[in-house]
Write an enzyme that holds these catalytic residues in place. Sequence first.
Site, PDB file in Angstrom:
ATOM      1  N   TYR A   1      -9.104  -3.217 -11.583  1.00  0.00           N
ATOM      2  CA  TYR A   1      -9.018  -1.818 -11.155  1.00  0.00           C
ATOM      3  C   TYR A   1      -7.612  -1.253 -11.292  1.00  0.00           C
ATOM      4  CZ  TYR A   1      -7.071  -2.576  -6.410  1.00  0.00           C
ATOM      5  OH  TYR A   1      -6.256  -2.877  -5.351  1.00  0.00           O
TER       6      TYR A   1
ATOM      7  N   CYS B   1      -1.555   1.780  -3.008  1.00  0.00           N
ATOM      8  CA  CYS B   1      -2.525   2.856  -2.817  1.00  0.00           C
ATOM      9  C   CYS B   1      -1.906   4.262  -2.817  1.00  0.00           C
ATOM     10  CB  CYS B   1      -3.257   2.692  -1.483  1.00  0.00           C
ATOM     11  SG  CYS B   1      -3.372   1.013  -0.852  1.00  0.00           S
TER      12      CYS B   1
ATOM     13  N   CYS C   1       0.831  -1.211   0.000  1.00  0.00           N
ATOM     14  CA  CYS C   1       0.000   0.000   0.000  1.00  0.00           C
ATOM     15  C   CYS C   1       0.865   1.261   0.000  1.00  0.00           C
ATOM     16  CB  CYS C   1      -0.940  -0.020   1.202  1.00  0.00           C
ATOM     17  SG  CYS C   1      -1.980   1.429   1.300  1.00  0.00           S
TER      18      CYS C   1
ATOM     19  N   GLU D   1      -6.796   2.032 -13.473  1.00  0.00           N
ATOM     20  CA  GLU D   1      -6.208   3.199 -12.807  1.00  0.00           C
ATOM     21  C   GLU D   1      -4.919   3.638 -13.508  1.00  0.00           C
ATOM     22  OE1 GLU D   1      -7.787   2.636  -8.220  1.00  0.00           O
ATOM     23  OE2 GLU D   1      -5.878   1.754  -8.771  1.00  0.00           O
TER      24      GLU D   1
ATOM     25  N   LYS E   1       0.109   5.425  -6.035  1.00  0.00           N
ATOM     26  CA  LYS E   1      -0.875   5.477  -7.129  1.00  0.00           C
ATOM     27  C   LYS E   1      -1.772   6.709  -6.984  1.00  0.00           C
ATOM     28  CE  LYS E   1      -4.734   3.728  -6.384  1.00  0.00           C
ATOM     29  NZ  LYS E   1      -5.657   2.679  -5.900  1.00  0.00           N
TER      30      LYS E   1
ATOM     31  N   GLU F   1     -25.658  15.198  -3.568  1.00  0.00           N
ATOM     32  CA  GLU F   1     -27.071  15.384  -3.200  1.00  0.00           C
ATOM     33  C   GLU F   1     -27.986  14.536  -4.081  1.00  0.00           C
ATOM     34  OE1 GLU F   1     -28.930  19.248  -3.989  1.00  0.00           O
ATOM     35  OE2 GLU F   1     -27.293  19.719  -5.368  1.00  0.00           O
TER      36      GLU F   1
ATOM     37  N   HIS G   1     -26.463  21.437  -1.272  1.00  0.00           N
ATOM     38  CA  HIS G   1     -26.591  22.012  -2.599  1.00  0.00           C
ATOM     39  C   HIS G   1     -25.577  23.121  -2.810  1.00  0.00           C
ATOM     40  CE1 HIS G   1     -28.651  22.901  -6.316  1.00  0.00           C
ATOM     41  NE2 HIS G   1     -28.651  24.182  -5.993  1.00  0.00           N
TER      42      HIS G   1
HETATM   43  C1  FAD Z   1      -1.025  -0.818  -7.634  1.00  0.00           C
HETATM   44  C2  FAD Z   1      -1.875  -1.125  -6.430  1.00  0.00           C
HETATM   45  C3  FAD Z   1      -2.814  -0.224  -6.023  1.00  0.00           C
HETATM   46  C4  FAD Z   1      -3.602  -0.482  -4.915  1.00  0.00           C
HETATM   47  N1  FAD Z   1      -4.522   0.445  -4.541  1.00  0.00           N
HETATM   48  C5  FAD Z   1      -5.293   0.215  -3.461  1.00  0.00           C
HETATM   49  C6  FAD Z   1      -6.230   1.184  -3.032  1.00  0.00           C
HETATM   50  O1  FAD Z   1      -6.378   2.242  -3.650  1.00  0.00           O
HETATM   51  N2  FAD Z   1      -6.974   0.932  -1.942  1.00  0.00           N
HETATM   52  C7  FAD Z   1      -6.833  -0.239  -1.234  1.00  0.00           C
HETATM   53  O2  FAD Z   1      -7.523  -0.430  -0.230  1.00  0.00           O
HETATM   54  N3  FAD Z   1      -5.945  -1.188  -1.622  1.00  0.00           N
HETATM   55  C8  FAD Z   1      -5.181  -0.980  -2.710  1.00  0.00           C
HETATM   56  N4  FAD Z   1      -4.264  -1.924  -3.090  1.00  0.00           N
HETATM   57  C9  FAD Z   1      -4.212  -3.191  -2.342  1.00  0.00           C
HETATM   58  C10 FAD Z   1      -3.431  -3.044  -1.020  1.00  0.00           C
HETATM   59  O3  FAD Z   1      -2.171  -2.481  -1.290  1.00  0.00           O
HETATM   60  C11 FAD Z   1      -3.293  -4.410  -0.370  1.00  0.00           C
HETATM   61  O4  FAD Z   1      -4.573  -4.975  -0.217  1.00  0.00           O
HETATM   62  C12 FAD Z   1      -2.637  -4.306   0.999  1.00  0.00           C
HETATM   63  O5  FAD Z   1      -1.360  -3.728   0.912  1.00  0.00           O
HETATM   64  C13 FAD Z   1      -2.531  -5.700   1.633  1.00  0.00           C
HETATM   65  O6  FAD Z   1      -1.841  -5.611   2.838  1.00  0.00           O
HETATM   66  P1  FAD Z   1      -1.047  -6.864   3.405  1.00  0.00           P
HETATM   67  O7  FAD Z   1      -0.522  -6.457   4.743  1.00  0.00           O
HETATM   68  O8  FAD Z   1      -1.880  -8.081   3.324  1.00  0.00           O
HETATM   69  O9  FAD Z   1       0.162  -7.103   2.392  1.00  0.00           O
HETATM   70  P2  FAD Z   1       1.320  -6.132   1.892  1.00  0.00           P
HETATM   71  O10 FAD Z   1       0.976  -4.710   2.080  1.00  0.00           O
HETATM   72  O11 FAD Z   1       1.663  -6.592   0.535  1.00  0.00           O
HETATM   73  O12 FAD Z   1       2.525  -6.426   2.880  1.00  0.00           O
HETATM   74  C14 FAD Z   1       3.198  -7.644   2.893  1.00  0.00           C
HETATM   75  C15 FAD Z   1       4.629  -7.396   3.338  1.00  0.00           C
HETATM   76  O13 FAD Z   1       5.226  -8.651   3.670  1.00  0.00           O
HETATM   77  C16 FAD Z   1       6.566  -8.642   3.257  1.00  0.00           C
HETATM   78  N5  FAD Z   1       6.979 -10.049   3.120  1.00  0.00           N
HETATM   79  C17 FAD Z   1       6.535 -10.944   2.216  1.00  0.00           C
HETATM   80  N6  FAD Z   1       7.073 -12.136   2.465  1.00  0.00           N
HETATM   81  C18 FAD Z   1       7.877 -11.991   3.560  1.00  0.00           C
HETATM   82  C19 FAD Z   1       8.692 -12.870   4.305  1.00  0.00           C
HETATM   83  N7  FAD Z   1       8.806 -14.162   4.003  1.00  0.00           N
HETATM   84  N8  FAD Z   1       9.376 -12.389   5.368  1.00  0.00           N
HETATM   85  C20 FAD Z   1       9.283 -11.077   5.697  1.00  0.00           C
HETATM   86  N9  FAD Z   1       8.514 -10.196   5.036  1.00  0.00           N
HETATM   87  C21 FAD Z   1       7.822 -10.654   3.980  1.00  0.00           C
HETATM   88  C22 FAD Z   1       6.543  -7.873   1.957  1.00  0.00           C
HETATM   89  O14 FAD Z   1       7.821  -7.332   1.667  1.00  0.00           O
HETATM   90  C23 FAD Z   1       5.504  -6.793   2.241  1.00  0.00           C
HETATM   91  O15 FAD Z   1       6.093  -5.605   2.733  1.00  0.00           O
HETATM   92  C24 FAD Z   1      -3.442  -1.693  -4.182  1.00  0.00           C
HETATM   93  C25 FAD Z   1      -2.477  -2.621  -4.582  1.00  0.00           C
HETATM   94  C26 FAD Z   1      -1.706  -2.345  -5.698  1.00  0.00           C
HETATM   95  C27 FAD Z   1      -0.679  -3.344  -6.123  1.00  0.00           C
END
Ligand code: FAD
Length: 481
Positions: free
Chosen positions: A195, A58, A53, A199, A61, A462, A457
């Site tokens: 999406y 997010c 994110c 975007e 972007k 609205e 308004h």
């Molecule tokens: C281009 C794009 C735009 C988006 N826009 C939106 C939006 O506008 N609104 C919205 O709500 N969502 C959006 N999302 C989705 C949102 O980013 C994800 O749903 C959210 O980040 C999920 O969170 P998470 O904690 O599950 O995983 P992540 O945020 O992906 O975090 C996982 C973390 O784990 C780490 N990791 C992975 N494996 C290991 C390991 N073995 N050991 C240690 N660390 C590890 C990774 O490096 C990463 O930092 C977007 C996604 C993308 C790709």
Amino acid sequence: MNPLETGMPSFDRDLFVIGGGSAGVRAARMAAERGARVTLAEAGGTAGLGGTCVNVGCIPKKLYSYAAHYAEAFEESRGFGWDGPSPRLDWARLKENRRDELARLNVVYQKLLAGSGVQVLSGQARLLDGHTVQIDASANGERSTGRISARHILIASGGRPHVPRFPGHEYVLTSDQMFDIEPFPARLLVVGGGYIACEFASIFHGLGAKVTQLYRGAQILRGFDDDVRHFLAAEMVKKGIDLRVNSSASAIERTSDGLLVTLQGGGSVVVDAVLGATGRVPRVEDLGLERAGIAQRADGAVLVDESYRTNVPSVYAVGDVTGRVQLTPVALAEAMVVVDQVFGPAPGKGPRTMNYEFIPTAVFTHPSVGTVGLTEAEARGQLSAIGVFRSEFRALRHTLSGSSERTLMKLVVDAATDRVVGLHMVGSNAGEIVQGFAVAMTAGATKAVFDRTIGIHPTAAEEFVTMREPIILEPAGPGLA
Ligand SMILES: Cc1cc2nc3c(=O)[nH]c(=O)nc-3n(C[C@H](O)[C@H](O)[C@H](O)COP(=O)(O)OP(=O)(O)OC[C@H]3O[C@@H](n4cnc5c(N)ncnc54)[C@H](O)[C@@H]3O)c2cc1C
């Protein structure tokens, strides 16, 4: 009984969190604030804190979406009396400012974790069993491997983009790479209709690229309300995006003029860059899931029950790695539910639960989409009688702006209960508007409540409280008759 003092065997930590993204950071902080001894491992180090994110999702972007809107704003300002030379985009400056802001956010996350007493390790974590994690860490340029035992383990490793293999797939960039692309692609091909694809098509078009978008299905934004899908597609085309549905890339080769992309079914386009936004998969590589005996779905997603527990009772999983709703606020909410379950709720509060029914979401296209609840098709499938209210208009701003952009608003009502079960919008600031209505819908607002609400308004919003005549009422239900 303090859940941290259960007389169980002693462990190094009460909670080990794998992944410092939206879910992992929230869970680690909340658990530590409940008195748990928490370690969090982030593979990307401190620069990876905040996860997808913050770093490649997010936030960047949305920043680029703001940047892209200026092109329209400069253009439209003429109708409001402004004159002057058209400004040009300094792509390098935009990228640098984005990088600075993300670095600031990484530090904010680092401080939040430290302030809550979470131990943060930079490195790749791997499960050895249901209570043990191995971490390949690096600190001050030196690599080390260590083992940590934990009473509970939370997998929050997120997802990653997936590009299917086909001749020339190595030329395809993912969304992760688009933020720093160099040079700025004058001609961009976006492959995908979800999406993220839409975007990026809007953003790069707004920033000045000539954008072609291919989607293999019949219409973009599968899963969204059909009216929204068709309306947005038409608006994107009107703005100048060359959107081709029922189309896909079958091969890419480099030529002296750029990347020659052969289209399935014939024809080709020549572009400077190809973005593949055809889906994301759970990030489970090298996580040790098999070794720890953790059950996975066919696509690799970690299987969890309604309490986010895997088949190994001490191991939980939340967020994108579970391959369900891939949104930051959902990942955050799931993380907090797990912490409440394992370490008890916050003082004076009851345990949190997760409701997947009315999750609002936005698509930051130009114009944007905001949506919450059922699509019309879903409502037809689930309810015995529905009413549909629809309004399409030119926003006040565009009476002078010269833009032909139109706005769509739509309500879907359960005729039996009069509850508003679906609310959809394509137009400026749709996400900001729909967020407020999502509160009302979560609280069970009926169409009668919408009708009683006084509008603000003149706003576009609205319109949602002034739609009186259903365009569809079938079969006639008591609430709407
Ligand atoms: C281009 C794009 C735009 C988006 N826009 C939106 C939006 O506008 N609104 C919205 O709500 N969502 C959006 N999302 C989705 C949102 O980013 C994800 O749903 C959210 O980040 C999920 O969170 P998470 O904690 O599950 O995983 P992540 O945020 O992906 O975090 C996982 C973390 O784990 C780490 N990791 C992975 N494996 C290991 C390991 N073995 N050991 C240690 N660390 C590890 C990774 O490096 C990463 O930092 C977007 C996604 C993308 C790709």
